[in-house]
Design an enzyme around this catalytic site. Sequence first.
Site, mmCIF file in Angstrom:
data_model
loop_
_atom_site.group_PDB
_atom_site.id
_atom_site.type_symbol
_atom_site.label_atom_id
_atom_site.label_comp_id
_atom_site.label_asym_id
_atom_site.label_seq_id
_atom_site.Cartn_x
_atom_site.Cartn_y
_atom_site.Cartn_z
ATOM 1 N N CYS A 112 38.721 31.599 47.127
ATOM 2 C CA CYS A 112 39.237 33.141 47.817
ATOM 3 C C CYS A 112 38.937 32.983 49.263
ATOM 4 O O CYS A 112 39.868 33.635 49.898
ATOM 5 C CB CYS A 112 38.869 34.279 46.918
ATOM 6 S SG CYS A 112 39.118 34.350 45.316
ATOM 7 N N HIS A 278 41.566 39.785 51.003
ATOM 8 C CA HIS A 278 41.681 39.131 49.797
ATOM 9 C C HIS A 278 41.881 40.177 48.908
ATOM 10 O O HIS A 278 41.363 40.962 48.784
ATOM 11 C CB HIS A 278 40.344 38.086 49.547
ATOM 12 C CG HIS A 278 40.499 37.646 48.173
ATOM 13 N ND1 HIS A 278 41.385 36.853 47.866
ATOM 14 C CD2 HIS A 278 39.666 37.811 47.076
ATOM 15 C CE1 HIS A 278 41.399 36.108 46.852
ATOM 16 N NE2 HIS A 278 40.271 36.821 46.221
ATOM 17 N N ASN A 308 45.391 38.455 41.683
ATOM 18 C CA ASN A 308 44.699 37.561 42.496
ATOM 19 C C ASN A 308 45.006 36.014 42.464
ATOM 20 O O ASN A 308 44.785 35.294 41.538
ATOM 21 C CB ASN A 308 42.987 37.434 41.854
ATOM 22 C CG ASN A 308 42.093 36.754 43.025
ATOM 23 O OD1 ASN A 308 42.467 36.028 43.902
ATOM 24 N ND2 ASN A 308 40.986 36.865 42.608
HETATM 25 N N1 ACO Z 1 41.398 45.040 28.774
HETATM 26 C C1 ACO Z 1 40.565 46.116 28.273
HETATM 27 N N2 ACO Z 1 39.190 46.416 28.181
HETATM 28 C C2 ACO Z 1 38.573 45.537 29.065
HETATM 29 C C3 ACO Z 1 39.196 44.165 29.758
HETATM 30 C C4 ACO Z 1 40.487 44.218 29.577
HETATM 31 N N3 ACO Z 1 41.193 43.107 30.044
HETATM 32 N N4 ACO Z 1 37.922 43.569 30.190
HETATM 33 C C5 ACO Z 1 36.942 44.198 30.052
HETATM 34 N N5 ACO Z 1 37.419 45.302 29.034
HETATM 35 C C6 ACO Z 1 36.397 46.226 28.684
HETATM 36 C C7 ACO Z 1 34.865 45.560 28.297
HETATM 37 O O1 ACO Z 1 34.738 44.880 27.462
HETATM 38 C C8 ACO Z 1 34.010 46.618 28.712
HETATM 39 O O2 ACO Z 1 33.822 47.536 27.433
HETATM 40 P P1 ACO Z 1 32.665 48.105 26.922
HETATM 41 O O3 ACO Z 1 32.377 49.323 28.161
HETATM 42 O O4 ACO Z 1 32.928 48.811 25.564
HETATM 43 O O5 ACO Z 1 31.568 47.233 26.989
HETATM 44 C C9 ACO Z 1 34.887 47.848 29.726
HETATM 45 O O6 ACO Z 1 36.199 47.259 29.394
HETATM 46 C C10 ACO Z 1 34.408 47.850 31.050
HETATM 47 O O7 ACO Z 1 34.228 46.589 31.535
HETATM 48 P P2 ACO Z 1 33.508 46.172 32.939
HETATM 49 O O8 ACO Z 1 33.446 44.643 33.074
HETATM 50 O O9 ACO Z 1 32.530 47.032 33.272
HETATM 51 O O10 ACO Z 1 34.805 46.768 33.777
HETATM 52 P P3 ACO Z 1 34.760 47.014 35.447
HETATM 53 O O11 ACO Z 1 35.102 48.427 35.652
HETATM 54 O O12 ACO Z 1 33.436 46.501 36.100
HETATM 55 O O13 ACO Z 1 36.047 45.906 35.802
HETATM 56 C C11 ACO Z 1 36.309 43.803 36.926
HETATM 57 C C12 ACO Z 1 35.961 44.802 35.634
HETATM 58 C C13 ACO Z 1 38.034 44.312 36.996
HETATM 59 C C14 ACO Z 1 36.314 42.196 36.634
HETATM 60 C C15 ACO Z 1 35.733 44.177 38.140
HETATM 61 O O14 ACO Z 1 34.350 44.166 37.779
HETATM 62 C C16 ACO Z 1 36.063 43.380 39.397
HETATM 63 O O15 ACO Z 1 37.341 43.310 39.733
HETATM 64 N N6 ACO Z 1 35.212 42.546 39.950
HETATM 65 C C17 ACO Z 1 35.415 41.725 40.954
HETATM 66 C C18 ACO Z 1 36.482 40.520 40.514
HETATM 67 C C19 ACO Z 1 36.748 39.594 41.571
HETATM 68 O O16 ACO Z 1 36.534 39.656 42.688
HETATM 69 N N7 ACO Z 1 37.124 38.356 41.366
HETATM 70 C C20 ACO Z 1 37.755 37.621 42.136
HETATM 71 C C21 ACO Z 1 36.540 36.578 42.482
HETATM 72 S S1 ACO Z 1 36.802 35.693 43.881
HETATM 73 C C22 ACO Z 1 37.011 34.030 43.641
HETATM 74 O O17 ACO Z 1 36.446 33.346 44.403
HETATM 75 C C23 ACO Z 1 37.942 33.720 42.557
#
Ligand code: ACO
Length: 354
Positions: A112, A278, A308
């Site tokens: 990224c 990003h 992304n």
């Molecule tokens: N749909 C519905 N429910 C979901 C989904 C989905 N797609 N994905 C996860 N859930 C559920 C989980 O199972 C969890 O359920 P539970 O509470 O019963 O256990 C709940 O939703 C909450 O999940 P979290 O992982 O805590 O959700 P969070 O609010 O942290 O969001 C996310 C997750 C979107 C991935 C966030 O943490 C994020 O954006 N992180 C950064 C990601 C990022 O920057 N990625 C790029 C990387 S850089 C590169 O170089 C590629």
Amino acid sequence: MGAHIVGSGVSLPPTIVTNDQLATIMDTSDEWIVKRSGVRQRHIASPGVGSAELAAEAVVNAVANAGLQPGDVDALISATMTPDHYAPGNAPLIQDRAGLGRVGSFEIRQQCAGFLYGLDMADMLLTTGRADTVVVVGAEVHRGYMPYGDSMDILLGLSDADPTPEDIALANDGRAWSVLFGDGAGALVLQRGTETSGVLASTLHSDGTLFDLIHVPGPGFINYPWSTTEQIDDGLHQPQMNGAELFRQAVRLMPESVIAVLDASPYELGDLDLIVAHQANQRILDGIAKQLGVSSEVVASNIANYGNTTAATLPLLFHDCKTNNRVPEGTLLAFTAFGAGAHWGSVLYREPDA
Ligand code: ACO
């Protein structure tokens, strides 16, 4: 003498997949995805279309937008984490397909942050006089990572079948990360500029202690053989992501690097017109605005449309901002990115006066 951006171009696969369509192949919803990430839809490349093809189209479009010919380009920098082939990477394929002639072409791997690193490299090539016109391209086809099994064909409109329970279970396992990503490419053309405009300052960082935040563990040459069916069975060919910690680091380190790059220039935070960050999550973008104490208007966003796109997000966003007249003459903007590695940093850029 900072590098000026003289042209931009993009390439997006025509197939758009909405959150509602994803909800037909896994347990998710438009509401969850929009609320947690801001993504509303993403483009997905058709079978047989790789990131080199999208990159070459973006390069051709950017060169034409600059009013130049492909033969005017004398260096290419390609950033991708999803090359068509593991080796030798996309750069020579793009060089050939975009008709650039036998110029030097770099392939860089900062995920990224790849485009950001490429921008800084282009500036170095130009300011040292090693090149007069450089193209930096970021391109990704994440399709191969997606844990959708045969449901991929349903999303692409190539099958009317219902998803199997096995494929639904597979998609549910990867739903936390797979819904975030999309395919696409963007390119910028750069030439040497002046003392007071173009790239004014850069700051790049890496920290290998954050390697586990997001990585793809297999295949790789620590293994013998380097690629096995067991790796695929175990899902090791897909990103392993600690989303919550990644989120925390991104919200802390991108704003820090924006301040650092401003400190290395004659400008202050209040002078900044635009942040081209990003696009990993809208909540990260909101976090950047909050950390810096700037209006959310300053932190540009197009994540709703593309998700992304890893190395492609910065040029896609710059191109959108440019097209929407958000980069008038004299605009002071900061490019910033955080990605796997971890790699991150910022590049301060002032749009030249006519
Ligand atoms: N749909 C519905 N429910 C979901 C989904 C989905 N797609 N994905 C996860 N859930 C559920 C989980 O199972 C969890 O359920 P539970 O509470 O019963 O256990 C709940 O939703 C909450 O999940 P979290 O992982 O805590 O959700 P969070 O609010 O942290 O969001 C996310 C997750 C979107 C991935 C966030 O943490 C994020 O954006 N992180 C950064 C990601 C990022 O920057 N990625 C790029 C990387 S850089 C590169 O170089 C590629």
